[in-house]
Design an enzyme around this catalytic site. Structure first.
Site, PDB file in Angstrom:
ATOM      1  N   ARG A  53      -2.602   8.439  -2.207  1.00  0.00           N
ATOM      2  CA  ARG A  53      -2.908   8.332  -0.770  1.00  0.00           C
ATOM      3  C   ARG A  53      -2.867   9.690  -0.062  1.00  0.00           C
ATOM      4  NH1 ARG A  53      -2.393   3.339   2.000  1.00  0.00           N
ATOM      5  NH2 ARG A  53      -3.190   1.758   0.595  1.00  0.00           N
ATOM      6  N   ARG A 107      -3.661   8.640   7.011  1.00  0.00           N
ATOM      7  CA  ARG A 107      -3.305   8.743   8.434  1.00  0.00           C
ATOM      8  C   ARG A 107      -2.283   9.806   8.783  1.00  0.00           C
ATOM      9  NH1 ARG A 107      -2.432   2.423   8.493  1.00  0.00           N
ATOM     10  NH2 ARG A 107      -1.866   3.120   6.407  1.00  0.00           N
ATOM     11  N   ARG A 122     -11.851   9.321  10.762  1.00  0.00           N
ATOM     12  CA  ARG A 122     -11.844   7.857  10.766  1.00  0.00           C
ATOM     13  C   ARG A 122     -12.326   7.333  12.125  1.00  0.00           C
ATOM     14  NH1 ARG A 122      -9.005   3.613  12.023  1.00  0.00           N
ATOM     15  NH2 ARG A 122      -8.257   2.027  10.564  1.00  0.00           N
ATOM     16  N   ASP A 181     -11.376   2.031  -1.498  1.00  0.00           N
ATOM     17  CA  ASP A 181     -10.241   1.101  -1.531  1.00  0.00           C
ATOM     18  C   ASP A 181     -10.420   0.132  -2.684  1.00  0.00           C
ATOM     19  OD1 ASP A 181      -7.821   0.412   0.364  1.00  0.00           O
ATOM     20  OD2 ASP A 181      -8.569  -1.456  -0.503  1.00  0.00           O
ATOM     21  N   TYR A 214      -4.685 -10.124  -3.918  1.00  0.00           N
ATOM     22  CA  TYR A 214      -5.261 -10.084  -2.565  1.00  0.00           C
ATOM     23  C   TYR A 214      -6.362 -11.128  -2.398  1.00  0.00           C
ATOM     24  CZ  TYR A 214      -2.644  -5.797  -1.732  1.00  0.00           C
ATOM     25  OH  TYR A 214      -1.623  -4.897  -1.560  1.00  0.00           O
TER      26      TYR A 214
HETATM   27  O1  CP3 Z   1      -5.210   7.845  -2.542  1.00  0.00           O
HETATM   28  C1  CP3 Z   1      -6.159   8.178  -1.803  1.00  0.00           C
HETATM   29  O2  CP3 Z   1      -6.078   9.060  -0.955  1.00  0.00           O
HETATM   30  C2  CP3 Z   1      -7.505   7.502  -2.038  1.00  0.00           C
HETATM   31  C3  CP3 Z   1      -7.796   6.370  -1.246  1.00  0.00           C
HETATM   32  C4  CP3 Z   1      -7.080   5.032  -1.444  1.00  0.00           C
HETATM   33  C5  CP3 Z   1      -6.906   4.128  -0.372  1.00  0.00           C
HETATM   34  N1  CP3 Z   1      -6.403   2.966  -0.875  1.00  0.00           N
HETATM   35  C6  CP3 Z   1      -7.251   4.401   1.018  1.00  0.00           C
HETATM   36  C7  CP3 Z   1      -6.639   3.575   2.090  1.00  0.00           C
HETATM   37  C8  CP3 Z   1      -6.590   4.416  -2.595  1.00  0.00           C
HETATM   38  C9  CP3 Z   1      -6.471   4.958  -4.009  1.00  0.00           C
HETATM   39  C10 CP3 Z   1      -6.179   3.099  -2.218  1.00  0.00           C
HETATM   40  C11 CP3 Z   1      -5.651   2.110  -3.179  1.00  0.00           C
HETATM   41  C12 CP3 Z   1      -5.144   0.831  -2.676  1.00  0.00           C
HETATM   42  N2  CP3 Z   1      -5.628   0.074  -1.652  1.00  0.00           N
HETATM   43  C13 CP3 Z   1      -4.083   0.127  -3.285  1.00  0.00           C
HETATM   44  C14 CP3 Z   1      -3.339   0.543  -4.530  1.00  0.00           C
HETATM   45  C15 CP3 Z   1      -2.349   1.618  -4.285  1.00  0.00           C
HETATM   46  C16 CP3 Z   1      -1.192   1.220  -3.374  1.00  0.00           C
HETATM   47  O3  CP3 Z   1      -1.086   1.826  -2.315  1.00  0.00           O
HETATM   48  O4  CP3 Z   1      -0.433   0.330  -3.756  1.00  0.00           O
HETATM   49  C17 CP3 Z   1      -3.893  -1.057  -2.539  1.00  0.00           C
HETATM   50  C18 CP3 Z   1      -2.849  -2.115  -2.803  1.00  0.00           C
HETATM   51  C19 CP3 Z   1      -4.894  -1.086  -1.521  1.00  0.00           C
HETATM   52  C20 CP3 Z   1      -5.129  -2.161  -0.536  1.00  0.00           C
HETATM   53  C21 CP3 Z   1      -4.901  -1.693   0.846  1.00  0.00           C
HETATM   54  N3  CP3 Z   1      -5.675  -0.752   1.505  1.00  0.00           N
HETATM   55  C22 CP3 Z   1      -3.875  -2.111   1.736  1.00  0.00           C
HETATM   56  C23 CP3 Z   1      -2.788  -3.123   1.410  1.00  0.00           C
HETATM   57  C24 CP3 Z   1      -4.053  -1.400   2.926  1.00  0.00           C
HETATM   58  C25 CP3 Z   1      -3.264  -1.580   4.203  1.00  0.00           C
HETATM   59  C26 CP3 Z   1      -2.012  -0.799   4.189  1.00  0.00           C
HETATM   60  C27 CP3 Z   1      -2.219   0.540   4.826  1.00  0.00           C
HETATM   61  O5  CP3 Z   1      -1.736   1.534   4.259  1.00  0.00           O
HETATM   62  O6  CP3 Z   1      -2.826   0.561   5.890  1.00  0.00           O
HETATM   63  C28 CP3 Z   1      -5.156  -0.529   2.752  1.00  0.00           C
HETATM   64  C29 CP3 Z   1      -5.709   0.423   3.745  1.00  0.00           C
HETATM   65  C30 CP3 Z   1      -5.971   1.824   3.318  1.00  0.00           C
HETATM   66  N4  CP3 Z   1      -6.487   2.213   2.108  1.00  0.00           N
HETATM   67  C31 CP3 Z   1      -5.781   2.986   4.116  1.00  0.00           C
HETATM   68  C32 CP3 Z   1      -6.195   4.083   3.365  1.00  0.00           C
HETATM   69  C33 CP3 Z   1      -6.260   5.519   3.775  1.00  0.00           C
HETATM   70  C34 CP3 Z   1      -5.305   2.987   5.546  1.00  0.00           C
HETATM   71  C35 CP3 Z   1      -6.446   2.532   6.386  1.00  0.00           C
HETATM   72  C36 CP3 Z   1      -6.579   3.211   7.702  1.00  0.00           C
HETATM   73  O7  CP3 Z   1      -7.047   4.362   7.790  1.00  0.00           O
HETATM   74  O8  CP3 Z   1      -6.265   2.529   8.680  1.00  0.00           O
END
Ligand code: CP3
Length: 356
Positions: free
Chosen positions: A34, A38, A47, A84, A160
């Site tokens: 990640r 944010r 974003r 994602d 999910y």
């Molecule tokens: O790592 C990186 O920088 C690459 C991008 C990336 C994102 N999600 C961007 C993201 C990667 C590799 C993921 C993987 C992901 N997504 C996982 C597996 C890794 C982990 O964190 O356990 C999972 C379970 C998801 C599903 C997901 N996406 C959830 C549950 C959420 C909400 C929680 C949160 O952090 O907001 C997301 C949103 C998400 N994916 C964001 C980002 C940058 C935040 C969204 C935003 O900008 O509002």
């Protein structure tokens, strides 16, 4: 010009690829799960420009931009594609939205009968912008930086799809796993096939390494862990290796505990991501054994910073010194992480001398 002997000429030069190939290095290559997100003001600005999180994922120019932001700022050894894990269920036809402060919301699939709602044939139409982002990123990457593609592992994606949102007990997914295992196998088969196609296209577009995120691997008992975590990941890696034998696969079975033991051999993963609960000496003695390990600083330590973070970093570096270790967190960066703590972390890791 001196020519290298063939064996050496084939050796990779990028630090992450060298470590994954089992070659020695002066310091561990580093990137952070990640790392685009944010906690970075420039991410929040891009974003906002994109409109929503999903609009950002499907906009190749902006997705490439946010992928590269942490590389410009911190000089990490790897960039991870901005996308994602839930784009795959969406491409299969399941409704998906990201709600502010709520995370993902999907039209839940609770029974095998509802799998007819999924259409495995048309996924690339929806996912084409992701491949386009990969090739744009590849074109702009600094020469020493490796591009990582990724997907969710089938069990985590299925949780999910079945729950319809993030869940703390995974009640619906586990009920399905225990109550109708053959039905859940059908969903696994769909996800294995889609994930192989998705990662294959990312590799063709320019991804040099791929990572499988199994964030919820740790909620299953052993028998189900073998059936829904190990087996589908093994099938994905086997299929990818047939098409791209040289592309390393990192697998991250978060929370697997004692089941980390033997996981790399059982799945064929080239490297294993450790979550932050895995004891370092145990990992060194049981897991490292030639398989490179990635991890595992607690992301909360990156929020706290200072002495607590510095000591944990030194412990990690000392434990894996001289072994094939990729420095990373034990889960993703959290949004409240101060940027200056990430800068400090980079100094701590990159400043390390090789210890013997
Ligand atoms: O790592 C990186 O920088 C690459 C991008 C990336 C994102 N999600 C961007 C993201 C990667 C590799 C993921 C993987 C992901 N997504 C996982 C597996 C890794 C982990 O964190 O356990 C999972 C379970 C998801 C599903 C997901 N996406 C959830 C549950 C959420 C909400 C929680 C949160 O952090 O907001 C997301 C949103 C998400 N994916 C964001 C980002 C940058 C935040 C969204 C935003 O900008 O509002």
């Amino acid at each position: 010009m001196a020519r290298l002997p063939p064996a050496q000429a084939e050796q990779p030069t990028k630090p992450l690829l060298r470590t994954l190939a089992g070659l020695p290095s002066e310091r561990p290559p580093m990137w952070l799960m990640r790392q685009a997100g944010r906690y970075l003001p420039e991410y929040r600005a891009t974003r906002a420009q994109a409109g929503s999180f999903l609009d950002l994922c499907y906009n190749p120019a902006l997705a490439a931009e946010v992928t590269l932001q942490p590389i410009r700022r911190f000089g990490f050894d790897a960039a991870i594609l901005f996308a994602d894990i839930l784009l795959v269920p969406q491409a299969l036809g399941q409704g998906l939205a990201f709600k502010e402060n709520e995370g993902p919301v999907l039209d839940a699939i609770r029974t095998a009968g509802e799998l007819v709602r999924l259409d495995p044939k048309g996924i690339h139409k929806r996912l084409d912008p992701v491949y386009e982002a990969v090739s744009r990123i590849k074109g702009e990457l600094p020469p020493d930086c490796t591009l990582i593609g990724f997907a969710g592992a089938p069990w985590t994606v299925a949780t999910y799809m079945i729950e319809g949102r993030g869940s703390s007990d995974h009640a619906a997914a586990k009920t399905w796993a225990f109550g109708n295992p053959f039905g859940l196998d059908s969903l696994m088969n769909i996800l294995v096939e889609a994930t192989v196609d998705y990662l294959d296209r990312q590799i063709v577009a320019g991804a040099e390494v791929v990572q499988l995120f199994d964030t919820w691997a740790g909620v299953l008992p052993e028998a189900e862990f073998r059936r829904y975590c190990i087996d589908p990941v093994r099938r994905i890696i086997t299929a990818l290796k047939q098409k791209h034998p040289k592309v390393p696969v990192i697998a991250f079975p978060r929370g697997a505990g004692a089941l980390y033991d033997g996981y790399a051999a059982a799945t064929g993963a080239d490297a294993i991501g450790l979550d932050y609960t895995v004891p370092l000496n145990w990992a060194r003695d049981h897991l490292w054994n030639r398989t490179p390990v990635q991890g595992n600083l607690d992301p909360r330590l990156l929020v706290v910073g200072g002495q607590a973070m510095a000591e944990a970093v030194q412990r990690l570096l000392r434990t894996f010194s001289g072994r094939n270790h990729i420095f990373n967190l034990g889960h993703g960066i959290v949004p409240e992480t101060p940027v200056r703590h990430v800068e400090e972390l980079v100094r701590l890791v990159k400043g390390t001398e090789t210890a013997v």
